[in-house]
Scaffold this motif. Structure first.
Motif: not given
Length: 454
Positions: A198-204, A241-247
């Protein structure tokens, strides 16, 4: 009851059946065939690039045979290149090395003020002290090597070797590409090839305070056997800050699944099927050993000797993990919001090219001499991930965001996984705002160092 002859025949039959089953497994499974073969020095050497050297550290206790007594703990290092005989260096007693290694905690916790004003004098001095004990004796045997593959032991698992300083006042980062392995045997495992599913997954930015949203697919409830160790009172604050990192990372990758807030659940992670990239930005934790608990001997049924030798039997993979949605109330569907390292080891990550753990202390874990860090680092390798980028301490949100953007951009340019990280670190080192190793030395690359396939 069996006669001696019948018993011997039974054992022989079982052994023959075992050999037949192993042969069948080897025929059907390349992984089993590769991992079950005896590992020789020659087999490992063939997998070491010509410009690289494998350095395996070991903590050992020397013995005085004549005096019939053990000496103080020592560190030693075995050095193996792509050709030639293995070399060995005794690095001396553990105690002075551990004292010098305290620079890692100074770097992470006490040097933040220096980091933000760009003062590197003190940290270079302490980095030099540790290098003189640990790496300088090894460098004398490396020759023209520019890539060192390090398998640490015991407390050396906590050291960012890139931040050590050589006799020319240069960080090792400036001279070497550095890759970490939990053991040199991992070079054999890394030859196995799997495709991602499956494609990339980001958890944040999980919502730690509210129960996570239940997912449509149920995963078996393992709360009873995999839950966070008893007696642990721990909670976490939000990481906006991790939400911004994910964005900023998501647009760099294609067809990304982004899980945040109440969707960033333990259950969702357990359902993953070998994503190409798994990026997790959340709190990680490492718990120290539990104190030994004496068994109840109210009735005097347990001997004093037995009582003194009763250790706590707890899987160390329950002492480290990741905090996900619902962590604070310990409620997330059928799970508790705590993804322990034991659960990580059972994830389906064969075919996952890269796991990035951007969190607090995720590279730490229960230390067992000879087997490396028995924490998330080992757990993700057991789950099948080819490579990991893991943090040893918490870096500022802005610093982490800059590191990650530059790293992913280089990966997309087909740079090797370790070299892409090194070039990112060098760029930060040469910048005005992030030159202190507090920023660039917090993450360590583990596992496969070659370019990724997308």
């Amino acid at each position: 009851n069996l006669s001696d002859e019948q018993y011997r025949q039974l054992v022989a039959n079982l052994r023959q059946k075992s050999e037949q089953l192993e042969a069948e497994l080897s025929r059907r499974s390349a992984e089993f065939r590769t991992l079950s073969e005896p590992i020789t020095i020659e087999a490992v050497q063939q997998l070491i690039p010509e410009d690289a050297a494998l350095i395996e550290f070991i903590l050992y206790k020397p013995a005085d045979i004549k005096a019939r007594q053990w000496g103080k703990d020592h560190y030693a290092a075995y050095i193996l290149k792509s050709s030639g005989e293995p070399q060995w260096v005794d690095l001396g007693e553990v105690e002075p090395i551990h004292k010098a290694a305290f620079f890692r905690f100074t770097l992470a916790l006490k040097d933040k003020k220096d980091a933000f004003i760009g003062n590197t004098d003190d940290i270079k001095q302490t980095g030099r002290q540790l290098d003189e004990l640990l790496m300088q004796p090894i460098r004398e045997k490396l020759g023209n090597i520019n890539h060192i593959i390090i398998s640490p032991d015991a407390q050396l698992n906590l050291i960012p070797f890139a931040a050590l300083v050589d006799e020319n006042n240069r960080y090792l980062l400036e001279t070497y590409q550095i890759t970490y392995l939990t053991t040199g045997r991992d070079l054999i495992r890394l030859q196995l090839e799997y495709s991602h599913k499956q494609p990339p997954v980001i958890v944040a930015n999980p919502d730690y305070d509210k129960p996570g949203e239940p997912t449509t697919v149920a995963v078996s409830n393992t709360r009873g056997i995999n839950q966070l160790s008893r007696g642990v009172d721990m909670s976490f604050r939000a990481l906006p800050g991790t939400a911004e990192e994910a964005k900023v990372i998501a647009p760099l990758l294609s067809d990304v699944t982004l899980l945040t807030q109440s969707q960033a659940t333990e259950n969702a992670v357990k359902q993953l099927q070998s994503p190409n990239i798994l990026h997790i930005a959340t709190h990680g934790f490492f718990l120290k050993n539990l104190p030994r608990v004496e068994p109840d001997n109210s009735f005097g049924l347990i001997s004093e000797n037995t009582q003194q030798n009763t250790p706590i039997q707890e899987n160390p993979l329950l002492r480290s993990g990741l905090a996900l949605a619902g962590f604070n109330p310990r409620e997330s569907g059928l799970d508790d919001g705590v993804l322990t390292a034991l659960e990580v080891a059972n994830l389906k990550l064969r075919g996952t090219k890269l796991v990035v753990l951007s969190a607090c202390e995720t590279g730490l874990g229960e230390i067992e001499n000879g087997e490396g860090v028995y924490g998330l680092r080992r757990a993700f390798a057991l789950a099948g991930a080819e490579s990991l980028l893991m943090s040893l301490w918490t870096v500022s949100d802005e610093g982490t965001k800059e590191l990650m953007i530059k790293y992913y951009q280089r990966l997309l340019q087909n740079q090797g996984r370790s070299e892409a990280w090194r070039q990112t670190q060098l760029e930060m080192l040469n910048s005005q705002d992030y030159q202190h190793p507090y920023f660039w030395a917090a993450f360590v690359p583990v596992g496969d160092w070659t370019p990724m396939e997308y």
